[in-house]
Design a protein around this motif. Structure first.
Motif, short mmCIF file in Angstrom:
data_model
loop_
_atom_site.label_atom_id
_atom_site.label_comp_id
_atom_site.label_asym_id
_atom_site.label_seq_id
_atom_site.Cartn_x
_atom_site.Cartn_y
_atom_site.Cartn_z
N MET A 1 0.81 -1.28 -0.04
CA MET A 1 -0.07 -0.05 -0.04
C MET A 1 0.99 1.10 -0.17
O MET A 1 1.75 1.40 0.84
CB MET A 1 -0.89 -0.02 1.22
N ASN A 2 0.63 1.89 -0.97
CA ASN A 2 1.49 3.34 -1.25
C ASN A 2 0.87 4.16 -0.34
O ASN A 2 -0.18 4.44 0.04
CB ASN A 2 1.57 3.71 -2.52
N ASP A 3 1.74 5.34 0.05
CA ASP A 3 1.28 6.67 0.77
C ASP A 3 0.59 7.38 -0.09
O ASP A 3 0.72 7.62 -1.19
CB ASP A 3 2.70 7.19 1.25
N VAL A 4 -0.48 8.31 0.53
CA VAL A 4 -1.06 9.04 -0.29
C VAL A 4 -0.28 10.20 -1.08
O VAL A 4 -0.37 10.62 -2.02
CB VAL A 4 -2.00 10.09 0.59
N LEU A 5 0.77 10.37 -0.28
CA LEU A 5 2.09 11.39 -0.81
C LEU A 5 2.43 11.01 -2.16
O LEU A 5 2.28 11.75 -3.14
CB LEU A 5 3.09 11.56 0.08
N VAL A 6 2.62 9.72 -2.29
CA VAL A 6 3.20 8.96 -3.52
C VAL A 6 2.07 9.18 -4.74
O VAL A 6 2.32 9.64 -5.79
CB VAL A 6 3.66 7.55 -3.41
N TYR A 7 0.85 8.72 -4.45
CA TYR A 7 -0.09 9.05 -5.42
C TYR A 7 -0.42 10.39 -5.82
O TYR A 7 -0.56 10.79 -6.88
CB TYR A 7 -1.50 8.44 -4.95
N ASN A 8 -0.19 11.31 -4.87
CA ASN A 8 -0.34 12.83 -5.13
C ASN A 8 0.41 13.24 -6.20
O ASN A 8 0.32 13.91 -6.86
CB ASN A 8 -0.58 13.59 -3.68
N ALA A 23 -4.30 9.64 -14.78
CA ALA A 23 -4.30 10.33 -13.34
C ALA A 23 -5.86 9.67 -12.90
O ALA A 23 -5.89 9.51 -11.59
CB ALA A 23 -4.48 11.82 -13.64
N LEU A 24 -6.83 9.92 -13.63
CA LEU A 24 -8.19 9.37 -13.17
C LEU A 24 -8.04 7.80 -12.58
O LEU A 24 -8.44 7.36 -11.72
CB LEU A 24 -9.18 9.45 -14.11
N SER A 25 -7.40 7.04 -13.67
CA SER A 25 -7.44 5.51 -13.09
C SER A 25 -6.51 5.50 -12.06
O SER A 25 -6.79 4.48 -11.03
CB SER A 25 -7.18 4.83 -14.51
N LEU A 26 -5.73 6.07 -11.76
CA LEU A 26 -4.78 6.18 -10.52
C LEU A 26 -5.69 6.39 -9.42
O LEU A 26 -5.51 5.75 -8.64
CB LEU A 26 -3.44 6.87 -10.79
N ASN A 32 -9.24 1.37 -4.32
CA ASN A 32 -9.39 0.10 -4.41
C ASN A 32 -8.21 -0.35 -3.71
O ASN A 32 -8.27 -1.68 -3.21
CB ASN A 32 -9.16 -0.48 -5.93
N GLN A 33 -7.21 0.13 -3.67
CA GLN A 33 -5.94 -0.41 -2.77
C GLN A 33 -5.83 0.14 -1.44
O GLN A 33 -5.29 -0.45 -0.68
CB GLN A 33 -4.63 0.26 -3.39
N GLY A 34 -7.13 0.74 -1.28
CA GLY A 34 -7.41 1.05 0.15
C GLY A 34 -6.64 2.28 0.71
O GLY A 34 -6.56 2.56 2.01
#
Length: 483
Positions: A1-8, A23-26, A32-34
Motif C-alpha cells: 500500500m502506497n502512501d497518499v503522498l506518492v499517489y498525489n 491520473a483518473l485511473s490512478l 481500490n488499494q485502500g
DNA sequence: GTAGGGTTAG
C-alpha cells in the motif's frame, strides 16, 4: 500500500503530462488499494481537470470531495468556475459559485473576475454589474482585470459614458493608470463608434508609455480603415512593422488589407512574400482573400482568379503555388514567380487547368515565350483542352512575342463566334495587340468591345504600385505590365 | 515531497 503522498505526486505528474485518463485511473486504483485520497488529491485533480476543460469529470470529483467531508480550496472552486466560463456555460459557473458560498469558502477577485468577464463577453451587462457590486460589498477589492472586463461589458452594449467612467476610475485608483488591456478595451469601443480623436488620445498615451501591443495597432488600423482614413491606417501599419510586433498571420493579413485598400499593390505583395517565403507563416483564408483582391486589382482576368479560388477552396495541393506564381507575375516579381513555377512542375505529374494556366501566365509574363508555349503543348498532350483562361494567357504570350498572327487568329475566333465572346478575352486580345505594337488593331478591338458590352461597362484597372495610369490614351510603352 | 485560476481584435 502506497502512501497518499506518492499517489498525489504521481497524479500531479500525469496532470503535467496532460495524461488525464491515467491520473483518473490512478485515482480509482488508489481507492481500490485502500489508500484514501486526501484534500490535496482532490484539489489537485479538480484543478487539473478544470484546466483542460474536462468539466464533467472535474464536477464529479468535486462532488465526491465534498461528500467525503473534504473542504475544497478557493482555487479549486475557482478553476472549475473559470472552466465553465471558458466553455460559455455560465449557469453552471454560477452553480459552482453558489456551492462555494454554501461551503463557506469566500470567493476572491479571481472568481469574481471570471464571472464578470463571462457575463461581459456574452453581453449580459446587468449580471456583470451585479457581480461587480456583490464583489465590492464583499470587501474584495477590484483590480485592473475586473475593471477591464467591466469596460468590455459596457462596450458590448455601447454604453460609452459608463465605460469612460470606469476608465477614468482606473486612471485614479490603479497605480500607473490603465494597463494596455484596459486601454485596448476602451480603444475598441472608440473604434466601434468611430470616435477618432478620443481613440488617438488613448493611442498616444500608450505610445508615450511605450506599451502599445499588437492589439493596439490592430484596433487603430481597424478604426482608420473603417473611417476611410487609409493614409493614417498605413502609418499605423508602418509603425507596427518598425516596432517589431508584426509577426503573426492575422496581423499580416490586416496590414496587407490596408495596403490593398490604398492601392499599394506591390507593397502588399511584398508583405505577402515576406510572410510566406521569409517567415514561413502558415496562411489562412484571410490571407488568400486579400491575395485574390490583389490579383483582380492587378489585372488578372476574373475567370483566372475564380479558377484559382476554386482550386484553393477544393484544397488542391498545388493551389498555393499556382496562386503565388500568378500573383508574383502580375506584380512583376518574375524571379519569385519562377520559383513558384518550379514548385508546380517539379513532380512531372499531369496538372489540372488552373496549374497549367498559372505556369503559362508566369512564363509569358517573365518573357519566357518558349517555355510558355511548351507548357501549352504539354497541356494538350495530356488531353486538356485550353479553357478561357488559357486562351487569354496564350494571346498575351503571342502579343509579347510579337506574334501578331497568333493574336489575329484568336481575335478571329471571337469575331466569328468560334470562341464565346467574353470581356476578359477581348481585353487580353486588345492588350496583346498593344504589346505587339499594333495600336491600330487594339483600337479595333476596343470598338468591338464597346459594341459587345455596351459602353462604359468596362471595369477599372488599377496598375501596379497604385500609380495612376490612363489605360487608353497613354502612348507610353506598357511593356512592364504583365501583358 | 502535494493544490493548472481571471483581462485586450479581426
Amino acid at each position: 500500500m502506497n502512501d497518499v503522498l506518492v499517489y498525489n505526486v504521481m497524479i500531479k505528474a500525469y496532470g503535467m503530462a496532460k495524461l488525464h485518463e491515467k491520473a483518473l485511473s490512478l485515482f480509482k486504483g488508489m481507492k481500490n488499494q485502500g489508500t484514501w485520497p486526501d484534500e490535496c488529491t482532490y484539489n489537485s485533480l479538480v484543478q487539473m481537470l478544470s484546466g483542460s476543460d474536462l468539466v464533467d469529470e472535474a464536477q464529479r470529483v468535486l462532488s465526491e470531495m465534498v461528500d467525503s467531508g473534504c473542504k475544497p480550496g478557493c482555487k479549486t472552486f475557482s478553476s472549475l468556475i473559470a472552466s465553465y466560463v471558458r466553455l460559455g456555460l455560465l449557469s453552471e459557473a454560477v452553480d459552482v459559485y453558489e456551492e462555494m458560498r454554501k461551503a463557506g469558502v469566500k470567493p476572491n477577485e479571481v472568481v469574481y473576475g471570471s464571472l464578470i468577464n463571462g457575463f461581459a463577453e456574452s453581453g449580459m451587462v446587468e449580471e456583470a454589474i451585479q457581480y461587480f457590486k456583490t464583489m465590492e460589498e464583499d470587501g474584495v477589492k477590484s483590480n485592473q482585470i475586473v475593471l477591464t472586463s467591466l469596460i468590455k461589458a459596457y462596450s458590448k452594449v455601447g454604453c460609452l459614458e459608463e465605460a469612460r467612467r470606469v476608465y477614468d476610475r482606473m486612471k485614479k485608483d490603479t497605480e500607473g493608470g490603465p494597463d494596455v488591456a484596459a486601454s485596448n478595451s476602451m480603444l475598441s469601443l472608440c473604434a466601434e463608434l468611430g470616435m477618432v480623436s478620443e481613440a488617438e488620445t488613448i493611442f498616444n498615451d500608450l505610445r508615450e508609455k511605450g506599451t502599445c501591443d499588437v492589439i493596439t495597432f490592430a484596433t487603430m488600423m481597424y478604426l482608420y480603415k473603417g473611417m476611410g482614413m487609409l493614409d493614417e491606417a498605413i502609418e499605423v501599419a508602418e509603425e507596427m512593422r518598425e516596432s517589431g510586433l508584426l509577426n503573426d498571420c492575422v496581423s499580416f493579413n490586416q496590414v496587407m488589407a490596408c495596403y490593398a485598400a490604398d492601392g499599394q499593390l506591390r507593397e502588399c505583395c511584398e508583405l505577402f512574400r515576406e510572410m510566406l517565403v521569409e517567415r514561413k507563416l502558415s496562411l489562412d483564408w484571410g490571407t488568400f482573400k486579400t491575395v485574390f483582391t490583389l490579383l483582380k486589382k492587378g489585372g488578372v482576368p476574373r475567370e483566372a482568379v475564380e479558377q484559382l479560388q476554386a482550386a484553393y477552396n477544393e484544397g488542391k495541393p498545388l493551389a498555393t503555388s499556382a496562386i503565388t506564381a500568378t500573383l508574383f507575375s502580375a506584380m512583376g516579381l518574375y524571379a519569385y514567380a519562377m520559383d513558384s513555377c518550379k514548385e508546380i512542375t517539379r513532380d512531372e505529374i499531369p496538372l489540372e487547368h488552373y496549374a497549367y494556366n498559372a505556369v503559362i501566365y508566369a512564363y509569358g509574363a517573365s518573357g519566357e515565350v518558349d517555355m510558355a508555349l511548351k507548357t501549352y503543348m504539354r497541356m494538350q498532350e495530356k488531353g486538356l483542352k485550353p479553357d478561357i483562361v488559357t486562351q487569354a494567357y496564350l494571346v498575351g504570350v503571342y502579343g509579347k512575342a510579337g506574334m501578331v498572327e497568333g493574336v489575329k487568329r484568336v481575335h478571329g475566333w471571337i469575331t466569328f463566334g468560334e470562341l464565346e465572346a467574353n470581356q476578359s478575352l477581348f481585353r487580353a486580345v486588345r492588350d496583346a495587340y498593344v504589346s505587339a505594337n499594333r495600336r491600330d488593331l487594339a483600337d479595333v478591338v476596343k470598338k468591338e468591345m464597346s459594341i459587345a458590352f455596351e459602353d462604359g461597362q468596362e471595369e477599372e484597372f488599377s496598375s501596379i504600385s497604385g500609380e495612376e495610369e490612363e489605360e487608353d490614351d497613354d502612348d507610353e510603352s506598357e511593356e512592364d505590365e504583365a501583358f
